[in-house]
Design an enzyme around this catalytic site. Structure first.
Site: not given
Length: 195
Positions: A17, A92, A131, A140, A151
């Site tokens: 996104k 969300r 990643r 992160r 998530r």
């Protein structure tokens, strides 16, 4: 605020996104608004909201609706959102979608398009593994398989039900998020050209 183009990107974490919103931002003069980026900026700045949000985000949970809608309401009044914006990562939940609709209606604007980037969970785990390997020390704190699993649970339980909400309004389009990046961008451009 008439004539604004308002686009919402839906899809699970890691579906692309943010990447796609950034690609469309300059072409259509639409400001990409990532609520995750807004919150991370608040965390970095050490604001009251940032400190509160940090513990919530680190646990993979959601920040309260009224905080998010208020933050978005203030943000979209800024000059760089004059022609419109792309919301990445919000709403969300169905209550957030309803609150967003009400806030936009009060400003005299409405959503132009809701686009779901559809990607299977197993592909998202492959992407995050890659990643993390590429990011090394710059990864992160919330960019790992355990947080992704949490998530995704939240996404499937709370966010996926928004898709029918927008579908019944005739706003929802679906794009295969596993296509090559440029192909996804072309699909998105085609949807935006129609709306």
């Amino acid at each position: 605020m008439t004539g604004k183009r308002i686009v919402i990107f839906m899809g699970p974490p890691g579906s692309g996104k943010g990447t796609q919103a950034a690609r469309l931002e300059s072409k259509y003069a639409l400001k990409q608004l990532s609520t995750g980026d807004m919150l991370r900026a608040a965390v970095t700045a050490g604001t009251e909201l940032g400190v509160k949000a940090k513990s919530i985000m680190d646990a993979g949970a959601l920040v309260p609706d009224e905080v998010m809608v208020g933050m978005i309401s203030e943000r979209i009044d800024q000059p760089d959102c004059a022609k419109g914006f792309i919301l990445d990562g919000f709403p969300r939940t169905v209550p957030q979608a309803e609150a967003l609709d009400a806030m936009l209606a009060a400003k005299g604007v409405a959503i132009s398009a809701v686009i779901e980037l559809r990607v299977e969970d197993r592909i998202l785990f492959d992407r995050i593994t890659k990643r993390v390997a590429e990011a090394g020390a710059n990864v992160r704190a919330d960019d790992n398989a355990d947080t992704l699993r949490k998530r995704l649970e939240v996404y499937h339980q709370q966010t996926a039900p928004i898709l029918p909400y927008y579908g019944t309004k005739g706003l929802l389009s679906v794009v295969d998020g596993t296509l090559p990046m440029d192909a996804v961008t072309r699909e998105l451009e085609g949807i935006l050209e129609e709306r």
